[in-house]
Enzyme design. Structure first.
Site, PDB file in Angstrom:
ATOM      1  N   TYR A  60       0.865  -1.181   0.000  1.00 24.27           N
ATOM      2  CA  TYR A  60       0.000   0.000   0.000  1.00 24.27           C
ATOM      3  C   TYR A  60       0.898   1.226   0.000  1.00 24.27           C
ATOM      4  CZ  TYR A  60      -4.276  -2.687   0.789  1.00 24.27           C
ATOM      5  OH  TYR A  60      -5.340  -3.531   0.662  1.00 24.27           O
TER       6      TYR A  60
HETATM    7  C1  FAD Z   1      -7.264  -1.503  -7.237  1.00 21.51           C
HETATM    8  C2  FAD Z   1      -6.175  -2.096  -6.387  1.00 21.51           C
HETATM    9  C3  FAD Z   1      -6.460  -3.170  -5.557  1.00 21.51           C
HETATM   10  C4  FAD Z   1      -5.466  -3.751  -4.774  1.00 21.51           C
HETATM   11  N1  FAD Z   1      -5.784  -4.824  -3.997  1.00 21.51           N
HETATM   12  C5  FAD Z   1      -4.807  -5.440  -3.277  1.00 21.51           C
HETATM   13  C6  FAD Z   1      -5.083  -6.601  -2.501  1.00 21.51           C
HETATM   14  O1  FAD Z   1      -6.219  -7.073  -2.448  1.00 21.51           O
HETATM   15  N2  FAD Z   1      -4.071  -7.169  -1.819  1.00 21.51           N
HETATM   16  C7  FAD Z   1      -2.789  -6.671  -1.855  1.00 21.51           C
HETATM   17  O2  FAD Z   1      -1.903  -7.258  -1.245  1.00 21.51           O
HETATM   18  N3  FAD Z   1      -2.510  -5.566  -2.579  1.00 21.51           N
HETATM   19  C8  FAD Z   1      -3.479  -4.945  -3.292  1.00 21.51           C
HETATM   20  N4  FAD Z   1      -3.178  -3.844  -4.034  1.00 21.51           N
HETATM   21  C9  FAD Z   1      -1.800  -3.338  -4.014  1.00 21.51           C
HETATM   22  C10 FAD Z   1      -0.940  -4.080  -5.009  1.00 21.51           C
HETATM   23  O3  FAD Z   1      -0.596  -5.356  -4.493  1.00 21.51           O
HETATM   24  C11 FAD Z   1       0.346  -3.298  -5.261  1.00 21.51           C
HETATM   25  O4  FAD Z   1       0.025  -2.035  -5.771  1.00 21.51           O
HETATM   26  C12 FAD Z   1       1.261  -4.045  -6.216  1.00 21.51           C
HETATM   27  O5  FAD Z   1       2.576  -3.591  -6.061  1.00 21.51           O
HETATM   28  C13 FAD Z   1       0.817  -3.864  -7.646  1.00 21.51           C
HETATM   29  O6  FAD Z   1       1.585  -4.642  -8.509  1.00 21.51           O
HETATM   30  P1  FAD Z   1       1.624  -4.234 -10.068  1.00 21.51           P
HETATM   31  O7  FAD Z   1       2.550  -5.136 -10.745  1.00 21.51           O
HETATM   32  O8  FAD Z   1       0.232  -4.115 -10.580  1.00 21.51           O
HETATM   33  O9  FAD Z   1       2.167  -2.750  -9.949  1.00 21.51           O
HETATM   34  P2  FAD Z   1       3.336  -1.914 -10.606  1.00 21.51           P
HETATM   35  O10 FAD Z   1       2.886  -0.506 -10.454  1.00 21.51           O
HETATM   36  O11 FAD Z   1       3.662  -2.398 -11.967  1.00 21.51           O
HETATM   37  O12 FAD Z   1       4.566  -2.202  -9.650  1.00 21.51           O
HETATM   38  C14 FAD Z   1       4.559  -1.945  -8.262  1.00 21.51           C
HETATM   39  C15 FAD Z   1       5.988  -1.951  -7.728  1.00 21.51           C
HETATM   40  O13 FAD Z   1       6.598  -3.205  -8.021  1.00 21.51           O
HETATM   41  C16 FAD Z   1       7.707  -3.034  -8.905  1.00 21.51           C
HETATM   42  N5  FAD Z   1       7.658  -4.091  -9.918  1.00 21.51           N
HETATM   43  C17 FAD Z   1       6.622  -4.354 -10.759  1.00 21.51           C
HETATM   44  N6  FAD Z   1       6.942  -5.374 -11.552  1.00 21.51           N
HETATM   45  C18 FAD Z   1       8.187  -5.766 -11.228  1.00 21.51           C
HETATM   46  C19 FAD Z   1       9.044  -6.771 -11.737  1.00 21.51           C
HETATM   47  N7  FAD Z   1       8.683  -7.580 -12.728  1.00 21.51           N
HETATM   48  N8  FAD Z   1      10.278  -6.895 -11.179  1.00 21.51           N
HETATM   49  C20 FAD Z   1      10.668  -6.073 -10.178  1.00 21.51           C
HETATM   50  N9  FAD Z   1       9.881  -5.093  -9.672  1.00 21.51           N
HETATM   51  C21 FAD Z   1       8.645  -4.946 -10.191  1.00 21.51           C
HETATM   52  C22 FAD Z   1       7.514  -1.672  -9.514  1.00 21.51           C
HETATM   53  O14 FAD Z   1       8.738  -1.118  -9.974  1.00 21.51           O
HETATM   54  C23 FAD Z   1       6.886  -0.904  -8.386  1.00 21.51           C
HETATM   55  O15 FAD Z   1       7.886  -0.507  -7.486  1.00 21.51           O
HETATM   56  C24 FAD Z   1      -4.157  -3.244  -4.824  1.00 21.51           C
HETATM   57  C25 FAD Z   1      -3.871  -2.162  -5.657  1.00 21.51           C
HETATM   58  C26 FAD Z   1      -4.864  -1.581  -6.433  1.00 21.51           C
HETATM   59  C27 FAD Z   1      -4.556  -0.408  -7.314  1.00 21.51           C
END
Ligand code: FAD
Ligand code: NAG
Ligand code: NAG
Length: 534
Positions: A475
């Site tokens: 978060y």
């Molecule tokens: C609508 C919504 C609902 C959510 N619900 C939950 C939930 O139910 N439970 C929960 O635990 N979390 C929840 N989250 C939070 C979510 O787990 C985090 O925002 C998570 O980091 C998102 O991953 P992403 O790959 O989509 O994001 P991104 O924005 O792509 O990445 C997030 C972070 O991880 C890094 N990252 C991404 N991909 C990689 C990779 N391949 N290698 C290394 N680093 C990487 C990025 O650089 C950044 O620092 C929610 C978020 C949103 C917006």
């Protein structure tokens, strides 16, 4: 109150660093495209075609590629700094070459998978930067024989759930409720969902991983070593390398599960409901997850609506009997329960109230993009009735900020707090998520809503964890400390690092210093490496 972000200062320091430390660095937009492409070409394999995967600002589809996975409208305005390039690899070798070239050219690399970072950290920066966008890495390979799945970082949680369901109706995976969230960020940062009390976090089920390290090498569990493998199960991938995939153990789900939602306003004795919820939700049967959502609403008058949203890994009769005994104020009746297959419960929890079928889980653009801000807290002792009444008053005055209470307990109490970097295990009753979302454009609206959520967070101080006041890394919240010293972020890192990771922060710094001493993989809240003494 929170420490304000010193953004102008931040920007100056970074630009300066870049000029001093990299003689080859160039911020000229045209030449970076050619320089980068040339570097990639020099690392090419036989089959590589790099010109298809590099978008400069001048390319016609630059904006649509950039926006495709920007899931927070706060960070899509024209005033937000754009990357110099977006690189969209289709092979592992592309990822390796991108890391090597970003490093040698001296630009910051931001890694994006699902783009759900709450502060846009995966696609926004104050320093000149390149986005490595993993969205082409979407495959999910389910091996039922061994009850595992190999999940590429760019897959969404919806894709994960769908591909498991295609193969088996009695297997699942414990991860977030929002199907569009990406695996790369979610699994590297912890990952919790509505099976948390039965099965713990997503990271508790990771058995292998593939990562590209700072030298451009592809490592797996055997070759990366125990420390790095530990770090990328909750410490965030982006401080350590580029996650290509995770291998996870599947979990058992029953053929029929039960979901329900019960709403009560203050006039319907919501306060008593919340008092009893605190006694029941963190301690009840592990198969039962009772999320509590608290919203200021107007129903004739201003009030608070408390909604209990539930998943029970079992049948309706059983949960009705159980809660009749443990949670009588809920007044749960069989008619309010819906029995269904596990995958349908995933659709129900996703709030697809539009008759969407299971196929909607594959739709990565299902939700429209609004502006939002989130914060988090942990609660270790129940909040008193009087405390709750005071909180309702503050929420009603503010008007827009909602709270979501996610109960812990069950399996979360059994996993040691240093088994993974995620430290919030036994001793926590529930996590609070603060949330505010809005559609109004402009800086004035943003300032108003950000101030509301920060005020509520501040009002909550007496009721939540202290020393440190802890927070959930996934978060992401830049209010709790920002790296304003660029690569040289050791001091800043202590602030947010302790709050996200508590005692595990120390080990994360040690791992970081071993695998990325020069701190190439840095961002606003990355794990710092030990300062390099001159
Ligand atoms: C609508 C919504 C609902 C959510 N619900 C939950 C939930 O139910 N439970 C929960 O635990 N979390 C929840 N989250 C939070 C979510 O787990 C985090 O925002 C998570 O980091 C998102 O991953 P992403 O790959 O989509 O994001 P991104 O924005 O792509 O990445 C997030 C972070 O991880 C890094 N990252 C991404 N991909 C990689 C990779 N391949 N290698 C290394 N680093 C990487 C990025 O650089 C950044 O620092 C929610 C978020 C949103 C917006
Ligand atoms: C971007 O523009 C250049 C120059 O016009 C072109 O050669 C390249 O193929 C474009 N890149 C993509 C990914 O479309
Ligand atoms: C609320 O609680 C009071 C006191 O226990 C009770 O008399 C009343 O019936 C309850 N109201 C509702 C709507 O349940």
């Amino acid at each position: 109150m929170e420490k304000p972000n010193s953004l102008p200062f931040f920007l100056c320091v970074i630009v300066l660093l870049l000029h001093v430390s990299n003689s080859q660095a160039t911020t000229s937009r045209d030449s970076i495209y050619h320089t980068f492409l040339q570097c990639l070409q020099s690392h090419r394999n036989q089959q590589d075609h790099f010109s298809n995967i590099v978008y400069a600002q001048a390319n016609a589809s630059f904006t649509s590629v950039l926006r495709a996975f920007a899931r927070n409208a706060r960070f899509t305005s024209p005033f937000i700094q754009k990357p110099l390039l977006v690189v969209t690899p289709v092979s592992e070798h592309h990822v390796q070459a991108t890391v090597v070239c970003a490093k040698s050219i001296g630009v910051q690399l931001k890694i994006r998978s699902g783009g759900h970072d709450f502060e846009g950290v995966s696609y926004v920066s104050q320093a000149p930067f390149v986005i490595l966008d993993m969205f082409n890495f979407q495959s999910v390979t389910v091996d039922l024989q061994n009850e595992i799945a190999v999940i590429q970082a760019g897959a969404s949680l919806g894709q994960v759930y769908y591909r498991i369901w295609e193969k088996s109706k009695v297997h699942g995976f414990p991860a977030g409720a929002c199907p569009t969230v990406g695996v790369g960020g979610h699994l590297s940062g912890g990952g919790y969902g509505n099976m948390m009390r039965k099965y713990g976090l997503s990271v508790d089920h990771v058995v292998d991983a593939k990562i590209v390290d700072v030298k451009g090498r592809i490592l797996d569990k055997a070759t990366m070593g125990e420390d790095l493998f530990w770090a990328i199960r909750g410490g965030g991938g982006a401080s350590f390398g580029v996650i290509l995939s995770y291998t996870v153990k599947l979990v058992a789900v029953p053929e029929r599960v039960t979901v329900f939602q019960v709403d009560k306003t203050l006039e319907q004795n919501a306060t008593d409901l919340v008092v009893q919820w605190q006694q029941v939700a963190p301690h009840t049967d592990d198969r039962l997850f009772l999320r509590l959502v608290l919203q200021p609403v107007v129903k004739g008058q201003k009030t608070i609506r408390a909604s209990v949203e539930a998943l029970f890994l079992g049948e309706a009769n059983e949960v009705v009997t159980l809660l009749g005994k443990e949670f009588p104020l809920l007044g749960l009746k069989k008619e309010l329960c819906h029995e269904m297959g596990w995958i349908d419960s995933v659709v129900w929890w996703a709030n697809y109230n539009d008759g969407s079928s299971v196929n909607a889980l594959l739709d990565r653009n299902h939700y429209s993009v609004h502006s939002n801000k989130r914060k988090s807290d942990y609660v270790q002792t129940p909040i008193s009735r009087n405390g709750l009444i005071w909180i309702w008053k503050k929420m009603t005055e503010l008007g827009k900020v909602e709270l979501v209470f996610n109960p812990y307990g069950g399996k979360m109490n059994e996993v040691p707090s240093d088994a993974t970097p995620f430290p919030h295990r036994a001793g926590n009753l529930y996590k609070i998520q603060y949330t505010v979302s809005w559609q109004e454009a402009g800086a004035a609206a943003e300032a108003r809503f950000l101030s509301q959520i920060r005020m509520l967070h501040s009002y909550m101080t007496p009721f939540v964890s202290k020393n440190p006041r802890s927070a959930y890394f996934n978060y992401r919240d830049l209010d709790i400390g920002i790296n304003s010293h660029g690569k040289d972020n050791f001091q800043d890192g202590q602030v947010y690092g302790i709050r996200y990771f508590k005692k595990n922060f120390e080990r994360l710094v040690k791992v970081k210093s071993e695998v990325d001493r020069e701190n190439f993989f840095w961002n606003e809240q990355s794990i710092p490496s030990y300062p390099i003494k001159a």
